[in-house]
Design a protein around this motif. Structure first.
Motif: not given
Length: 326
Positions: A165-193
């Protein structure tokens, strides 16, 4: 040449991971246009867990024994086509279960060469990218600048979809568990919740659902021209869940659609380009040897997996690169 029999994983009844057993079965003989592959690695997928447990009984039937495994990375033994040579490292997936075995035969157009620099375990995790590409590019037609929500942003398909999604130019919001929020950001989520308490999410142009439950509340988050692609459904109520997706796929706006994954050579080539460009990277949670495939199933059922659980058909081949610990 391989012997006439090989090791494979089967099960004779529905139930917990313990129903899986290793047995000897005939080594497949490739037909016209098929490639015989010596399997090096495969992943464990949610659909397989549902099938093995009996949650998909309305669709899977009662004929046994059943095989397991839907994707593979391996070495070509019998090419069957000029596209490959013996010894080539390839990846792909068949139309039928059974890649949890020493050898597997499949049509040449369901295989491609593994991108350089990936070991079998890493490559296996990235096969989830076929689903992600199909969902975001081919079904939802995600465009640059659109808002994308990925439910399960660090899971087996979500970790690739977040990057794609990030590579395609989208603004990515990722939903995941609390312990994985930083990983979601590393993967390209501009917002991780945290999915348990995400707060006001706002509206989205595209939603990729890898969870399968509570689809309707999320469909309401779509913009008037928004689209949702659901790659999972509520396994406690599979028929009703499938009916919901089918009914909402007919809507002119805020539609929900699903699809069945279909590894094909052209999609695998597309995935290779994303990987080679450095825009999509693998994520190995753990690697289990072939004899411990029941433990691999148990690990995925336990939840909290980051990326993919991998099974190495030949114990020890991938163990140096990837720890089985968390």
């Amino acid at each position: 040449m391989p012997s006439t029999s090989m090791r494979a994983i089967v099960y004779d009844r529905y139930g917990p991971p313990e129903v899986l057993r290793e047995t000897a079965v005939p080594t497949p003989v490739p037909g016209p246009g098929e490639v015989l592959v010596r399997v090096r690695a495969l992943t464990v997928n949610g659909g397989e867990l549902a099938m093995r447990s009996g949650k998909l009984l309305p669709f899977s039937g009662k004929r046994f024994p059943k095989r397991i495994g839907v994707d593979l990375v391996g070495e070509v033994v019998e090419p069957g086509t000029s596209r490959f040579a013996a010894g080539d490292l390839v990846w792909g997936g068949g139309r039928r279960m059974g890649t949890a075995a020493e050898y597997y035969a499949l049509a040449a157009d369901r295989l491609d060469h593994v991108p350089a620099g990936l070991d079998p375990a890493q490559a296996a995790t990235l096969l989830a990218g076929i689903t992600a590409i199909t969902a975001l590019r081919d079904k939802a037609h995600l465009k640059p600048g659109e808002r994308l929500l990925v439910r399960g942003a660090t899971g087996g398909v979500g970790f690739v979809a977040t990057q794609l999604g990030k590579a395609m130019g989208a603004h990515v919001t990722g939903l995941t568990s609390a312990k994985n929020l930083e990983l979601a950001r590393e993967l390209g989520a501009e917002v991780a919740l945290d999915y348990r308490d995400p707060g006001d999410l706002g509206k989205f142009d595209v939603i990729l659902d890898t969870v399968g439950r509570d689809l309707d509340p999320f469909r309401r988050l779509l913009t008037p021209r928004g689209r949702m692609v659901a790659i999972a459904f509520d396994l406690d109520h599979p028929v009703r869940a499938l009916g919901y997706v089918v009914a909402n796929s007919l809507r002119p706006a805020r539609w929900v659609r699903g699809f069945s994954g279909n590894p094909k050579a052209d999609l695998l080539a597309d995935l290779s380009r994303w990987v080679t460009a450095g825009l999509v990277r693998p994520l190995v949670d753990r690697v289990f040897p072939f004899a411990e495939i029941a433990e691999a199933h148990r690990a995925l059922e336990g939840g909290g997996v980051r990326g993919k659980v991998v099974v190495s058909v030949h114990p020890g081949e991938n163990q140096d690169e990837h720890s089985r610990g968390r």
